[in-house]
Design a protein around this motif. Structure first.
Motif, PDB file in Angstrom:
ATOM      1  N   ALA A  44       0.832  -1.207   0.000  1.00 32.09           N
ATOM      2  CA  ALA A  44       0.000   0.000   0.000  1.00 32.09           C
ATOM      3  C   ALA A  44       0.865   1.254   0.000  1.00 32.09           C
ATOM      4  CB  ALA A  44      -0.934  -0.013   1.202  1.00 32.09           C
ATOM      5  N   HIS A  45       1.987   1.223   0.734  1.00 29.95           N
ATOM      6  CA  HIS A  45       2.889   2.380   0.785  1.00 29.95           C
ATOM      7  C   HIS A  45       3.533   2.624  -0.570  1.00 29.95           C
ATOM      8  CE1 HIS A  45       5.818   5.247   2.334  1.00 29.95           C
ATOM      9  NE2 HIS A  45       6.780   4.517   1.753  1.00 29.95           N
ATOM     10  N   ASP A  46       4.000   1.549  -1.232  1.00 31.94           N
ATOM     11  CA  ASP A  46       4.623   1.691  -2.558  1.00 31.94           C
ATOM     12  C   ASP A  46       3.635   2.281  -3.560  1.00 31.94           C
ATOM     13  OD1 ASP A  46       6.885   0.579  -1.513  1.00 31.94           O
ATOM     14  OD2 ASP A  46       6.540  -1.430  -2.340  1.00 31.94           O
ATOM     15  N   PHE A  48       0.855   4.009  -2.957  1.00 30.20           N
ATOM     16  CA  PHE A  48       0.467   5.385  -2.591  1.00 30.20           C
ATOM     17  C   PHE A  48       1.567   6.373  -2.977  1.00 30.20           C
ATOM     18  CE2 PHE A  48       0.287   8.852   0.583  1.00 30.20           C
ATOM     19  CZ  PHE A  48      -0.973   9.358   0.270  1.00 30.20           C
ATOM     20  N   THR A  49       2.834   5.976  -2.772  1.00 30.27           N
ATOM     21  CA  THR A  49       3.965   6.853  -3.099  1.00 30.27           C
ATOM     22  C   THR A  49       4.033   7.109  -4.606  1.00 30.27           C
ATOM     23  OG1 THR A  49       5.194   5.976  -1.214  1.00 30.27           O
ATOM     24  CG2 THR A  49       6.457   7.139  -2.884  1.00 30.27           C
ATOM     25  N   TYR A  50       3.876   6.044  -5.399  1.00 27.25           N
ATOM     26  CA  TYR A  50       3.965   6.213  -6.855  1.00 27.25           C
ATOM     27  C   TYR A  50       2.761   7.000  -7.393  1.00 27.25           C
ATOM     28  CZ  TYR A  50       5.039   5.215 -11.705  1.00 27.25           C
ATOM     29  OH  TYR A  50       5.361   5.354 -13.035  1.00 27.25           O
ATOM     30  N   ALA A  51       1.625   6.879  -6.738  1.00 29.95           N
ATOM     31  CA  ALA A  51       0.442   7.638  -7.170  1.00 29.95           C
ATOM     32  C   ALA A  51       0.660   9.140  -7.027  1.00 29.95           C
ATOM     33  CB  ALA A  51      -0.772   7.213  -6.351  1.00 29.95           C
ATOM     34  N   GLN A  52       1.499   9.533  -6.089  1.00 30.65           N
ATOM     35  CA  GLN A  52       1.803  10.962  -5.918  1.00 30.65           C
ATOM     36  C   GLN A  52       2.869  11.452  -6.889  1.00 30.65           C
ATOM     37  OE1 GLN A  52       2.617  10.348  -1.620  1.00 30.65           O
ATOM     38  NE2 GLN A  52       1.169  12.006  -1.251  1.00 30.65           N
ATOM     39  N   GLU A  53       3.602  10.517  -7.503  1.00 34.10           N
ATOM     40  CA  GLU A  53       4.685  10.900  -8.406  1.00 34.10           C
ATOM     41  C   GLU A  53       4.243  10.964  -9.862  1.00 34.10           C
ATOM     42  OE1 GLU A  53       7.733   8.063  -7.723  1.00 34.10           O
ATOM     43  OE2 GLU A  53       8.202   8.789  -5.681  1.00 34.10           O
ATOM     44  N   ILE A  65      -7.616   2.230  -6.643  1.00 34.12           N
ATOM     45  CA  ILE A  65      -8.483   1.049  -6.558  1.00 34.12           C
ATOM     46  C   ILE A  65      -7.677  -0.165  -6.085  1.00 34.12           C
ATOM     47  CG2 ILE A  65      -9.953  -0.524  -7.884  1.00 34.12           C
ATOM     48  CD1 ILE A  65     -11.173   2.228  -7.349  1.00 34.12           C
ATOM     49  N   GLY A  66      -6.419  -0.276  -6.517  1.00 32.64           N
ATOM     50  CA  GLY A  66      -5.557  -1.370  -6.054  1.00 32.64           C
ATOM     51  C   GLY A  66      -5.364  -1.335  -4.548  1.00 32.64           C
ATOM     52  N   ILE A  67      -5.158  -0.143  -3.991  1.00 32.63           N
ATOM     53  CA  ILE A  67      -5.016  -0.009  -2.528  1.00 32.63           C
ATOM     54  C   ILE A  67      -6.296  -0.436  -1.830  1.00 32.63           C
ATOM     55  CG2 ILE A  67      -4.707   1.662  -0.657  1.00 32.63           C
ATOM     56  CD1 ILE A  67      -2.894   3.258  -2.609  1.00 32.63           C
ATOM     57  N   ALA A  68      -7.448  -0.094  -2.424  1.00 34.22           N
ATOM     58  CA  ALA A  68      -8.737  -0.491  -1.839  1.00 34.22           C
ATOM     59  C   ALA A  68      -8.863  -2.013  -1.791  1.00 34.22           C
ATOM     60  CB  ALA A  68      -9.886   0.118  -2.648  1.00 34.22           C
ATOM     61  N   LEU A  69      -8.415  -2.693  -2.855  1.00 34.33           N
ATOM     62  CA  LEU A  69      -8.489  -4.157  -2.888  1.00 34.33           C
ATOM     63  C   LEU A  69      -7.573  -4.782  -1.838  1.00 34.33           C
ATOM     64  CD1 LEU A  69      -8.487  -4.670  -6.773  1.00 34.33           C
ATOM     65  CD2 LEU A  69     -10.442  -4.904  -5.236  1.00 34.33           C
ATOM     66  N   ILE A  70      -6.391  -4.205  -1.638  1.00 37.92           N
ATOM     67  CA  ILE A  70      -5.459  -4.719  -0.626  1.00 37.92           C
ATOM     68  C   ILE A  70      -6.079  -4.594   0.775  1.00 37.92           C
ATOM     69  CG2 ILE A  70      -3.233  -4.260   0.513  1.00 37.92           C
ATOM     70  CD1 ILE A  70      -2.148  -3.465  -2.245  1.00 37.92           C
ATOM     71  N   LYS A  84      -4.995   8.808   4.970  1.00 33.16           N
ATOM     72  CA  LYS A  84      -4.109   9.449   3.996  1.00 33.16           C
ATOM     73  C   LYS A  84      -4.836   9.730   2.686  1.00 33.16           C
ATOM     74  CE  LYS A  84       0.272   7.467   5.628  1.00 33.16           C
ATOM     75  NZ  LYS A  84       1.379   6.536   5.296  1.00 33.16           N
ATOM     76  N   LEU A  85      -5.639   8.770   2.234  1.00 34.12           N
ATOM     77  CA  LEU A  85      -6.333   8.928   0.965  1.00 34.12           C
ATOM     78  C   LEU A  85      -7.454   9.959   1.061  1.00 34.12           C
ATOM     79  CD1 LEU A  85      -6.545   5.156  -0.075  1.00 34.12           C
ATOM     80  CD2 LEU A  85      -5.220   6.914  -1.251  1.00 34.12           C
ATOM     81  N   LEU A  86      -8.269   9.885   2.111  1.00 34.91           N
ATOM     82  CA  LEU A  86      -9.404  10.808   2.240  1.00 34.91           C
ATOM     83  C   LEU A  86      -8.955  12.243   2.515  1.00 34.91           C
ATOM     84  CD1 LEU A  86     -11.982   8.681   4.288  1.00 34.91           C
ATOM     85  CD2 LEU A  86     -11.988   9.164   1.841  1.00 34.91           C
ATOM     86  N   GLY A  87      -7.780  12.414   3.115  1.00 31.37           N
ATOM     87  CA  GLY A  87      -7.299  13.766   3.421  1.00 31.37           C
ATOM     88  C   GLY A  87      -6.421  14.364   2.351  1.00 31.37           C
TER      89      GLY A  87
END
Length: 496
Positions: A44-46, A48-53, A65-70, A84-87
């Motif tokens: 989830a951290h990997d 989330f980090t790449y989604a910001q880049e 959506i992948g994070i949601a499935l995890i 982190k996602l909602l904020g």
């Protein structure tokens, strides 16, 4: 899916890092599917980090959506990534936060999760996030589906069409396969909504609720099917609404009308993870319509398949204490008869018209003279016809009461491997006098049922598979032994 294989995950991550808008989005969703329900913090951290880049919105959405499935089923342990996602300031990540919250608390009816989703649905600045928040209520309230129409009724009247669309899908997801009338009442005005994609959502949601219903179990199914045919064939209808009508027709006839949507396993009181994942990704068809094929994951066959200890399906009868036609297949659509071209009237001369008129006058005078005296129907006969018409109307009104008293003492029988609807299971019983009976007996059994053979050793008729039917080779003989006393001729030939 759900294997949690680190090697597969790393290979997909290398595809993700190519930063290609199409393949990286697919890799992001695939990473979530492989690590489904694992709750892996590093994954989830990997993601989330790449989604910001990355700068590609499609990749960000796939990662969300992948994070949601995890985070599926993780509840409190997923709170860190949910916050982190909602904020986050990026609306796409907040969109993913709604689905992460929904899947983490799926089927729990958690009050905190419901309140947060309702707050987002009325306060977020992004229409996509508000739509996702309302839609996510359907996942959280899966087990408490009867309360969903009450909760979303006010939201269905919102001025925002995205919120109205979210209410349709929330009802479709939570009440799928239930035939709940309260949900259909909320959807009814949305079927005539001025916005095309709201009508699309309403038709899809209604078909999800009415899947495997016929005119006996729900009287408005025929009317709904007719309306879908009009939507698809109307050339003036908007394309989004047409697409919804086509998808709705496919849902009603899913699996040859032998499958339904079961998000909860009623026998074990557990959630059907595969079906929930299928509907989660099906809702992403809003952005790319081929994702609608994920809907197939949510389907479960509705049948009883009795097998022996060696996985052979014997032929035997099962009792059903209802009328045979009540849970039957809906009638097939009538074929439209092509209208024949009307013939053009030929020109008629005035002289021939006058001659025909004179001949017609002569015929009328002859018929008046030869007319027979016929008795008119009596008043009692008229009253009898009125009474018979009145009986027909009353029979239609009594359908509801007939449904309540559906149980009959003398059952009809059907064979093994036959379509059996979930609502029909409570009327199904196995006969004690049959050779094959279930090993484990419990109410409402369906699917694959392991059978106990009460006469082992004897041969029995069984249902052949497609491969066995297509096999033209001679079957192998059954094991046998040679008795020297009975088979003297064989031994005499050997001695010679």
């Amino acid at each position: 899916m759900g294997l949690g294989d680190e090697q597969i995950y790393e290979e997909l991550k290398s595809v993700l890092f190519t930063d290609n808008a199409i393949s990286s989005e697919a890799a992001a969703i695939a990473m979530g599917l492989v690590m489904l329900g694992s709750g892996s913090e590093s994954s989830a951290h990997d993601m989330f980090t790449y989604a910001q880049e990355t700068q590609h919105e499609t990749i960000i959405r796939g990662l969300a959506i992948g994070i949601a499935l995890i985070s599926y089923g993780k509840e409190d342990s997923a709170e860190d990534i949910i916050e982190k996602l909602l904020g986050h300031q990026d609306s796409i990540l907040r969109y993913g936060g709604c689905f992460t919250l929904a899947l983490a608390y799926c089927g729990t009816s958690n009050n905190s999760a419901i309140q947060r989703l309702l707050h987002i649905a009325v306060s977020d600045s992004s229409d996509n996030v508000r739509r996702a928040a309302v839609l996510s209520l359907g996942f959280v309230l899966l087990r408490d589906f009867s309360t969903v129409p009450t909760i979303v009724e006010l939201l269905s009247q919102s001025h925002n069409p995205h919120v109205r669309y979210g209410t349709t899908m929330a009802l479709g997801i939570s009440c799928a396969g239930r035939g709940l009338q309260a949900a259909l009442d909320v959807l009814e005005p949305l079927l005539k909504d001025p916005v095309d994609f709201v009508r699309q959502g309403a038709t899809i949601a209604k078909s999800m609720i009415l899947i495997q219903q016929n005119e006996n179990t729900h009287p408005k199914v025929k009317e709904f099917r007719a309306s879908l045919r009009k939507i698809v064939s109307n050339k003036y209808e908007e394309s989004l609404a047409k697409f919804g009508g086509a998808i709705a027709q496919g849902i009603l006839d899913a699996g040859g009308r032998n499958s339904t949507i079961q998000l909860e396993n009623t026998q074990t009181n557990t959630l059907n993870m595969k079906a929930i994942v299928g509907l989660t990704l099906f809702t992403q068809s809003w952005y790319w319509f081929p994702l609608s094929h994920f809907f197939a994951l949510s389907l479960s066959p509705t049948s009883i398949i009795g097998v022996t200890d060696n996985l052979k399906a014997p032929k035997f009868n099962i009792n059903c204490h209802t009328k045979p036609d009540f849970f039957g297949y809906p009638p097939k659509a009538e074929a439209q008869v092509e209208k024949q071209a009307e013939k053009i009237a030929t020109a008629v001369l005035s002289t021939t018209a006058r001659a025909k008129a004179r001949a017609a006058k002569k015929d009328k005078t002859v018929k008046k003279e030869d007319k027979m005296d016929i008795d008119e129907p009596s008043t009692t006969e008229k009253e009898n016809t009125k009474e018979s018409k009145g009986d027909e109307i009353s029979n239609v009104e009594l359908q509801d009461s007939q449904y309540k008293s559906l149980y009959v003492k003398e059952p009809y029988q059907f064979q093994n491997m036959t379509r059996v609807l979930p609502a029909q299971l409570k009327y199904v019983t196995f006969s004690k006098h049959e050779r094959f009976v279930p090993v484990r007996k419990f109410k409402g059994m369906s699917g694959i049922v392991v059978l106990n053979d009460q006469s082992p050793g004897k041969s029995f008729d069984r249902i052949k598979t497609i491969r066995e039917k297509g096999n033209t080779e001679a079957p192998l003989p059954d094991p046998f032994t040679i008795d020297p006393v009975l088979d003297k001729e064989l031994f005499e030939n050997d001695n010679e």
